[in-house]
Design an enzyme around this catalytic site. Structure first.
Site, mmCIF file in Angstrom:
data_model
loop_
_atom_site.group_PDB
_atom_site.id
_atom_site.type_symbol
_atom_site.label_atom_id
_atom_site.label_comp_id
_atom_site.label_asym_id
_atom_site.label_seq_id
_atom_site.Cartn_x
_atom_site.Cartn_y
_atom_site.Cartn_z
ATOM 1 N N ARG A 53 0.801 -1.181 0.142
ATOM 2 C CA ARG A 53 -0.044 0.027 -0.023
ATOM 3 C C ARG A 53 0.810 1.321 -0.008
ATOM 4 O O ARG A 53 2.004 1.331 0.289
ATOM 5 C CB ARG A 53 -0.888 -0.024 1.526
ATOM 6 C CG ARG A 53 -0.171 0.149 2.687
ATOM 7 C CD ARG A 53 -0.959 0.650 3.681
ATOM 8 N NE ARG A 53 -0.433 0.358 4.892
ATOM 9 C CZ ARG A 53 0.484 1.178 5.425
ATOM 10 N NH1 ARG A 53 0.909 2.060 4.791
ATOM 11 N NH2 ARG A 53 1.198 0.843 6.553
ATOM 12 N N CYS A 63 2.903 6.699 10.492
ATOM 13 C CA CYS A 63 2.948 7.374 9.118
ATOM 14 C C CYS A 63 4.170 8.103 8.840
ATOM 15 O O CYS A 63 4.015 8.983 7.873
ATOM 16 C CB CYS A 63 1.545 8.302 8.892
ATOM 17 S SG CYS A 63 0.014 7.234 9.498
#
Length: 216
Positions: A71, A169
């Protein structure tokens, strides 16, 4: 123009890697006429590295496994009490660009949170949804041959401590939050139902259905 029917599979608590492999198979094998699906799932504790992930953002993973994925984005954490939605959509058929798809998903999450009187927002340079600077939902998609897979993770009622073992992240010190801490006791089933409605609305589907059967 509205698309037809969006199918949802409610999978409960499932190990990450078998679901990842099933997503890949679904995306590779689907035809131009295949119904779009969203899989709703929780995972046991796991860190997942996106394609842009860097090892230095895994601070002290300890006993929590780390899985490399295909991803977008960097490292994140999944665990029980977090609602994960995998969006298996024919983006070309929907007529969305990638940026528009991300924006529509973010708006669905923002409207869902607003239904609990939680004011959230998106950031143009950092996909996801935030409340007062703390991240409550993460997004990471992959588009292959015009079809999306992977998706979103919404923190509902979970142990947030494992996020401190990583730079979420890729951002050092990024604060994480969850719906329970902002809106009081929350039923995950109710959040799941509301999320379904918001995704149907913001992705321009005419209706939704619940799909049965496994993902093997």
């Amino acid at each position: 123009m509205m698309s037809a029917c969006l199918g949802f599979r409610e999978l409960g608590l499932q190990p990450y890697e078998p679901v990842l492999e099933a997503m890949r198979r679904f995306t590779e094998q689907r035809s131009p006429d295949s119904q779009d699906e969203i899989w709703l799932v929780e995972h046991p504790a796991v860190f997942t590295q996106g394609q842009a992930g860097k090892a230095e953002h895994l601070l002290v993973p300890g006993d929590i496994p780390v899985v490399q994925t295909d991803r977008g984005g960097q490292v994140t954490y999944h665990g029980p009490g977090q609602l994960v939605a995998y969006l298996l959509l024919d983006v070309r058929r929907l007529g969305f660009g990638v940026r528009e798809l991300v924006s529509r998903i973010e708006l669905a999450l923002i409207d869902l949170l607003a239904s609990y009187a939680v004011q959230a927002s998106a950031k143009p340079d950092a996909p996801g949804v935030y409340v007062d600077g703390a991240k409550i939902a993460s997004l990471g998609l992959r588009i292959r041959n015009g079809r999306s897979f992977h998706g979103l993770a919404l923190n509902v009622d979970m142990d947030l401590a494992p996020f401190r073992r990583i730079n979420p992240c890729g951002y050092a010190g990024l604060a994480m939050t969850q719906l329970r801490d902002l809106a009081g006791p929350i039923e995950l089933d109710e959040v799941r139902t509301r999320l379904r409605g918001q995704l149907v609305k913001h992705l321009d589907y005419a209706e939704q259905t619940t799909l049965t059967g496994g993902i093997d």
